[in-house]
Design an enzyme around this catalytic site. Sequence first.
Site, PDB file in Angstrom:
ATOM      1  CE  LYS A  22      -1.667   1.424   4.203  1.00 23.97           C
ATOM      2  NZ  LYS A  22      -1.280   2.796   4.573  1.00 23.97           N
ATOM      3  CG  ASN A  23       2.287   2.704   3.556  1.00 26.47           C
ATOM      4  OD1 ASN A  23       1.124   3.039   3.291  1.00 26.47           O
ATOM      5  ND2 ASN A  23       2.693   2.462   4.788  1.00 26.47           N
ATOM      6  NE  ARG A  91      -1.408  11.676   8.829  1.00 23.50           N
ATOM      7  CZ  ARG A  91      -1.282  12.944   9.182  1.00 23.50           C
ATOM      8  NH1 ARG A  91      -2.271  13.539   9.795  1.00 23.50           N
ATOM      9  NH2 ARG A  91      -0.168  13.603   8.947  1.00 23.50           N
ATOM     10  CB  VAL A 325       8.113   6.095  14.494  1.00 28.65           C
ATOM     11  CG1 VAL A 325       7.696   6.807  13.213  1.00 28.65           C
ATOM     12  CG2 VAL A 325       9.407   5.317  14.259  1.00 28.65           C
ATOM     13  NE  ARG A 395      -7.090   4.083   5.943  1.00 23.04           N
ATOM     14  CZ  ARG A 395      -6.278   4.909   6.575  1.00 23.04           C
ATOM     15  NH1 ARG A 395      -6.454   5.162   7.843  1.00 23.04           N
ATOM     16  NH2 ARG A 395      -5.289   5.489   5.931  1.00 23.04           N
TER      17      ARG A 395
HETATM   18  N1  EPU Z   1       6.589  14.329  11.184  1.00 25.80           N
HETATM   19  C1  EPU Z   1       6.608  15.654  11.532  1.00 25.80           C
HETATM   20  N2  EPU Z   1       6.468  16.584  10.546  1.00 25.80           N
HETATM   21  C2  EPU Z   1       6.311  16.240   9.231  1.00 25.80           C
HETATM   22  C3  EPU Z   1       6.305  14.873   8.887  1.00 25.80           C
HETATM   23  C4  EPU Z   1       6.446  13.929   9.886  1.00 25.80           C
HETATM   24  O1  EPU Z   1       6.741  16.000  12.715  1.00 25.80           O
HETATM   25  O2  EPU Z   1       6.178  17.137   8.393  1.00 25.80           O
HETATM   26  C5  EPU Z   1       6.738  13.291  12.231  1.00 25.80           C
HETATM   27  C6  EPU Z   1       5.499  12.424  12.394  1.00 25.80           C
HETATM   28  O3  EPU Z   1       4.514  13.026  13.200  1.00 25.80           O
HETATM   29  C7  EPU Z   1       6.067  11.158  12.983  1.00 25.80           C
HETATM   30  C8  EPU Z   1       7.441  11.067  12.311  1.00 25.80           C
HETATM   31  O4  EPU Z   1       7.739  12.381  11.835  1.00 25.80           O
HETATM   32  O5  EPU Z   1       6.216  11.284  14.360  1.00 25.80           O
HETATM   33  C9  EPU Z   1       7.535  10.107  11.151  1.00 25.80           C
HETATM   34  O6  EPU Z   1       6.420  10.277  10.288  1.00 25.80           O
HETATM   35  P1  EPU Z   1       6.456  10.012   8.722  1.00 25.80           P
HETATM   36  O7  EPU Z   1       6.306  11.327   8.029  1.00 25.80           O
HETATM   37  O8  EPU Z   1       7.628   9.176   8.371  1.00 25.80           O
HETATM   38  O9  EPU Z   1       5.128   9.181   8.525  1.00 25.80           O
HETATM   39  P2  EPU Z   1       4.199   9.247   7.258  1.00 25.80           P
HETATM   40  O10 EPU Z   1       5.020   9.506   6.062  1.00 25.80           O
HETATM   41  O11 EPU Z   1       3.032  10.120   7.531  1.00 25.80           O
HETATM   42  C10 EPU Z   1       4.416   6.733   6.582  1.00 25.80           C
HETATM   43  C11 EPU Z   1       3.472   5.580   6.382  1.00 25.80           C
HETATM   44  C12 EPU Z   1       2.938   5.148   7.750  1.00 25.80           C
HETATM   45  C13 EPU Z   1       4.131   4.721   8.611  1.00 25.80           C
HETATM   46  C14 EPU Z   1       5.131   5.878   8.712  1.00 25.80           C
HETATM   47  C15 EPU Z   1       6.403   5.512   9.467  1.00 25.80           C
HETATM   48  C16 EPU Z   1       2.590   6.016   4.187  1.00 25.80           C
HETATM   49  C17 EPU Z   1       1.433   6.394   3.332  1.00 25.80           C
HETATM   50  N3  EPU Z   1       2.383   6.009   5.514  1.00 25.80           N
HETATM   51  O12 EPU Z   1       3.656   7.749   7.209  1.00 25.80           O
HETATM   52  O13 EPU Z   1       2.099   4.035   7.515  1.00 25.80           O
HETATM   53  O14 EPU Z   1       3.692   4.376   9.898  1.00 25.80           O
HETATM   54  O15 EPU Z   1       5.508   6.319   7.396  1.00 25.80           O
HETATM   55  O16 EPU Z   1       7.008   4.424   8.886  1.00 25.80           O
HETATM   56  O17 EPU Z   1       3.653   5.702   3.683  1.00 25.80           O
HETATM   57  C18 EPU Z   1       0.323   2.563   7.985  1.00 25.80           C
HETATM   58  O18 EPU Z   1       0.504   2.056   6.869  1.00 25.80           O
HETATM   59  O19 EPU Z   1      -0.405   2.030   8.871  1.00 25.80           O
HETATM   60  C19 EPU Z   1       0.988   3.812   8.319  1.00 25.80           C
HETATM   61  C20 EPU Z   1       0.582   4.610   9.304  1.00 25.80           C
END
Ligand code: EPU
Length: 416
Positions: A22-23, A91, A325, A395
């Site tokens: 998915k991701n 998101r 994380v 999802r």
């Molecule tokens: N963060 C910030 N500011 C930002 C971006 C991130 O503070 O602008 C923080 C987040 O709040 C978090 C940390 O940085 O504490 C890492 O977040 P990240 O941005 O890496 O997460 P994401 O890109 O929103 C993706 C996956 C998630 C997965 C995380 C971590 C996708 C679509 N989603 O989320 O997947 O948990 O990376 O590996 O790729 C899931 O599939 O269940 C899921 C939540």
Amino acid sequence: MDKMIIQGGRRLSGEVQISGAKNAALPIMCSALLTEGWNTYHNVPDLVDIRTIKKLLSSFGAAIEGEGTIRVNAANLTHCEASYDLVKTMRASILVLGPLVARMGVARVSLPGGCAIGARPVNLHIKALQDMGADVELKAGYVEARAKRLRGADIFFDLSTVTGTENIMMAACLAEGTTVLRNAAREPEVVNLAEVLKSMGAMISGAGTDVITINGVDRLHPVEASIIPDRIEAGTFMIAVGMTGGDITLKGCNSLHLEVLINKLRDAGMEITPVAGGLRVARSGSIRSVDVKTLPYPGFATDLQAQMMAMMAVGDGLSVITETVFENRFMHVSELLRMGADIVVQGHSAIVKGIPTLRGAPVMATDLRASASLILAGLAAEGKTELSRIYHIDRGYQSIEKKLSALGADIKRVQA
Ligand code: EPU
């Protein structure tokens, strides 16, 4: 609303095919916005989040067809706004921000807001676009970004962010000059996206390390590409066998993406052997408790933390599970407690004292991975578990109850 009914106590055996990630599929489908013409993506999982991104891309005027193999053509974009209605349900919709500004010079994307696992801001995506010369304003809950043409920049991410790295890597492909992303995310999904972008004519080096360099080009061309196997789905099935005992073969997974988990599960007493086209995973003895700390890749994935906690709930000792994380990813704890687990949360850690067996109970899913952990707990529990709010599981897991049933689990979906 549908529920999942699970009668615990069945060992798992047989073969299961791992679906596309998915991701990885979500950002790759968004990368179609960077070009004109038909892009073809194979091995796309059939999930609610994929349907949501299809809706979002078509709301911009892109043409989309197919399932499993999906074709996207963004030649005629008419809108550049991602509405709150779609963004609030997923998101990852923020992934359209970078490609839209790069291709169209403007994008208006609703701010995602918080969710069950934490505040999850997108400040790092926004700052990086500003570093690349975009004018960014926050208006009425929307991020509005404009730039005639983005310019290359040296960008340092304060935190390793997966979708942040993906968003800016996509934007940088069409920027003028060179962009360097430092402290970039190293997840396999980032690498899959980079490979697809490179096949479209992008000039990217370093994906898979924490410094990615992108030399902007004037245009990209359409591509035919495949989505990598879902390492989180694979990991969830591996932990399922850890909980129920048994012997299964995961077909089509990539064991290189699962190294940390494989080592942990071996430490916990499981047997994991590479076989042609996949991995054989078995458990016959008891589960040894192990400590786990989530970290960005290549560390232990936060998306497997809840499932691992369910397994440690029936381990033979004490386990400390630390989440670094996300700030609030322990929503499954109170549900596991309802099934008899002995878990105490202290700050960012959960102290899990293993017990011989969990007991089935009515429980509620709070997010995608929490739902998976409760299904696993139900498979190993004595008696019946009734899981409600299972829209979360749809999802991110394709036909999970069918795949588990085929492995011998007693699990069915019913309409409440
Ligand atoms: N963060 C910030 N500011 C930002 C971006 C991130 O503070 O602008 C923080 C987040 O709040 C978090 C940390 O940085 O504490 C890492 O977040 P990240 O941005 O890496 O997460 P994401 O890109 O929103 C993706 C996956 C998630 C997965 C995380 C971590 C996708 C679509 N989603 O989320 O997947 O948990 O990376 O590996 O790729 C899931 O599939 O269940 C899921 C939540």
